[in-house]
Design a protein around this motif. Structure first.
Motif, PDB file in Angstrom:
ATOM      1  N   SER A  46       0.797  -1.231   0.000  1.00 47.51           N
ATOM      2  CA  SER A  46       0.000   0.000   0.000  1.00 47.51           C
ATOM      3  C   SER A  46       0.830   1.282   0.000  1.00 47.51           C
ATOM      4  O   SER A  46       0.296   2.355  -0.272  1.00 47.51           O
ATOM      5  CB  SER A  46      -0.929   0.019   1.229  1.00 47.51           C
ATOM      6  N   PHE A  47       2.133   1.173   0.331  1.00 44.88           N
ATOM      7  CA  PHE A  47       2.946   2.379   0.463  1.00 44.88           C
ATOM      8  C   PHE A  47       4.168   2.355  -0.437  1.00 44.88           C
ATOM      9  O   PHE A  47       4.642   1.292  -0.847  1.00 44.88           O
ATOM     10  CB  PHE A  47       3.391   2.568   1.923  1.00 44.88           C
ATOM     11  N   GLN A  48       4.693   3.533  -0.718  1.00 47.76           N
ATOM     12  CA  GLN A  48       5.928   3.651  -1.481  1.00 47.76           C
ATOM     13  C   GLN A  48       7.069   4.025  -0.541  1.00 47.76           C
ATOM     14  O   GLN A  48       6.854   4.663   0.491  1.00 47.76           O
ATOM     15  CB  GLN A  48       5.790   4.710  -2.571  1.00 47.76           C
ATOM     16  N   LYS A  49       8.269   3.599  -0.891  1.00 46.09           N
ATOM     17  CA  LYS A  49       9.434   3.948  -0.074  1.00 46.09           C
ATOM     18  C   LYS A  49       9.669   5.451  -0.123  1.00 46.09           C
ATOM     19  O   LYS A  49       9.401   6.112  -1.128  1.00 46.09           O
ATOM     20  CB  LYS A  49      10.684   3.210  -0.575  1.00 46.09           C
ATOM     21  N   LEU A  50      10.170   5.978   0.985  1.00 43.48           N
ATOM     22  CA  LEU A  50      10.509   7.394   1.041  1.00 43.48           C
ATOM     23  C   LEU A  50      11.753   7.666   0.208  1.00 43.48           C
ATOM     24  O   LEU A  50      12.677   6.846   0.168  1.00 43.48           O
ATOM     25  CB  LEU A  50      10.776   7.814   2.492  1.00 43.48           C
ATOM     26  N   ASP A  51      11.786   8.816  -0.441  1.00 42.25           N
ATOM     27  CA  ASP A  51      13.005   9.287  -1.105  1.00 42.25           C
ATOM     28  C   ASP A  51      13.727  10.165  -0.090  1.00 42.25           C
ATOM     29  O   ASP A  51      13.421  11.350   0.059  1.00 42.25           O
ATOM     30  CB  ASP A  51      12.652  10.080  -2.366  1.00 42.25           C
ATOM     31  N   LYS A  52      14.659   9.559   0.639  1.00 40.33           N
ATOM     32  CA  LYS A  52      15.288  10.256   1.757  1.00 40.33           C
ATOM     33  C   LYS A  52      16.139  11.443   1.318  1.00 40.33           C
ATOM     34  O   LYS A  52      16.430  12.335   2.121  1.00 40.33           O
ATOM     35  CB  LYS A  52      16.088   9.261   2.604  1.00 40.33           C
ATOM     36  N   SER A  53      16.503  11.488   0.031  1.00 43.10           N
ATOM     37  CA  SER A  53      17.253  12.645  -0.471  1.00 43.10           C
ATOM     38  C   SER A  53      16.381  13.897  -0.455  1.00 43.10           C
ATOM     39  O   SER A  53      16.899  15.022  -0.491  1.00 43.10           O
ATOM     40  CB  SER A  53      17.756  12.378  -1.893  1.00 43.10           C
ATOM     41  N   ASN A  69      13.148   1.950   8.659  1.00 50.28           N
ATOM     42  CA  ASN A  69      12.304   3.149   8.527  1.00 50.28           C
ATOM     43  C   ASN A  69      12.300   3.643   7.083  1.00 50.28           C
ATOM     44  O   ASN A  69      12.475   4.826   6.795  1.00 50.28           O
ATOM     45  CB  ASN A  69      12.764   4.236   9.501  1.00 50.28           C
ATOM     46  N   GLU A  70      12.074   2.695   6.177  1.00 50.07           N
ATOM     47  CA  GLU A  70      12.125   2.981   4.743  1.00 50.07           C
ATOM     48  C   GLU A  70      10.841   3.606   4.213  1.00 50.07           C
ATOM     49  O   GLU A  70      10.852   4.288   3.197  1.00 50.07           O
ATOM     50  CB  GLU A  70      12.400   1.687   3.964  1.00 50.07           C
TER      51      GLU A  70
END
Length: 361
Positions: A89-96, A119-120
């Motif tokens: 249901s979710f997409q990974k965070l773009d930590k940049s 904590n992706e």
């Protein structure tokens, strides 16, 4: 003519995309943010914020698992987050795109890692405990000066609940928290996924069911603050909000909150981006805004919940950072338990059990 039509159509699509890029839709719990932050976000970013609220994980999960929620940021509790990640249901965070991640608190991140390894997929918004809120004078009038307001005995002992029924008792409508609480009370593992163990919560609740006025996950705030009820099993920050509303109203209601000494559940509300979010870039802008230390502190100072942002602690009000009901001591933290999501087969057992408990039959 065909070329002109294509150009015109492309122009409409571009305009629609541009309009979409200027809007972020957030779905959060009710009574869970300082609304001036929403205005501040719009002023600082130029992005329109559509902000809707819910009051149970089950409502949010139904939207998420159905797909096409239309939201860019949603706020599930850790156990629900884990299950929804597994469901895609979710997409990974773009930590940049999240430079303010450096402000987060490793103590909390290490615990939320249980639900979201590395904590992706999410950032911690707030965390707290599930415990008992009471109208102190009313409780003492009914049960005496030594009323067990810091113990699950207050609400799980039928003889206490029979007496308290006259002044009103609300419970959360949240089986993933209420069933573990009952299991903890009777000495079972609150994180058990064994249907036979989970079933042991039924007699605990059936013995007190006649004395529970209502199951609801938000109405207890005002009901407790106004003196309409004398006990609420609820979330720490909600009950502390009730305490402060009562104090401001000077209505003679004195509210106190306790995480029961036998052990209380520690939970984490996480901000995540749906896999089909219309504006993921805007969602990252919103998350980064929330992780600004002063913004995060403003949210905690308003809702009276602890947050997972270490840098924000310099900006927290004294009655937030200094209140052990909000930021427990290290010793108290050790006495808190966490739970993991039920697999679908067990979840169905839990849902049926909770429906039976609520109906009282």
């Amino acid at each position: 003519m065909k070329t002109s039509l294509l150009t015109f159509t492309a122009g409409i699509a571009l305009a629609a995309a541009t309009a979409q890029a200027e809007e972020v839709r957030v779905y959060n719990w009710s009574d869970y943010i300082d609304e001036s932050l929403l205005e501040k976000f719009e002023q600082e970013t130029g992005i329109d914020l559509i902000y809707d609220v819910f009051d149970s994980n089950e409502v949010l999960e139904t939207k998420m698992l159905a797909g096409g929620s239309g939201y860019d940021v949603v706020v599930p509790t850790g156990t629900f987050l884990q299950r929804q990640i597994e469901a895609g249901s979710f997409q990974k965070l773009d930590k940049s795109k999240l430079p303010n991640l450096e402000n987060m608190w490793d103590v909390i991140s290490s615990r939320t890692d249980k639900y979201d390894p590395g904590n992706e997929y999410a950032i911690n918004y707030m965390w707290g405990t599930t415990g008992i809120g009471v109208n102190v004078p009313k409780i003492q009038e009914i049960l005496g000066e030594d009323a067990p307001i810091d113990s699950w005995d207050l609400v799980f002992k039928p003889e206490n609940m029979e007496k308290l029924a006259a002044c009103g008792v609300y419970f959360l409508d949240a089986p993933s928290e209420m069933i573990p609480a009952a299991l903890k009370y009777i000495g079972e593992d609150p994180d058990s996924h064994d249907p036979d163990v989970i079933a042991k919560a039924e007699p605990v609740y059936m013995a007190i069911r006649p004395y529970i006025s209502k199951f609801h996950s938000s109405e207890y705030i005002n009901a407790l603050a106004n003196g309409d009820i004398c006990v609420a099993v609820g979330w720490s920050g909600d009950i502390l909000q009730a305490r402060d509303r009562a104090a401001e109203a000077e209505n003679g209601v004195e509210v106190a909150y306790n995480a029961p000494k036998e052990g209380a559940q520690m939970w984490f509300d996480e901000m995540a981006i749906p896999v089909d979010a219309p504006n993921p870039d805007g969602a990252h802008v919103f998350l980064n805004f929330i992780m600004d230390p002063e913004n995060m502190a403003a949210a905690s100072n308003y809702v009276y919940y602890a947050n997972g942002n270490k840098a924000s602690q310099a900006f927290l009000a004294d009655d937030v950072i200094g209140d052990p009901a909000i930021y427990p001591s290290e010793e108290a933290l050790e006495n808190l338990f966490t739970t993991t999501p039920y697999e679908p087969k067990v979840q169905r057992v839990v849902t049926r059990l909770w429906t039976k408990i609520k109906s009282g039959s």
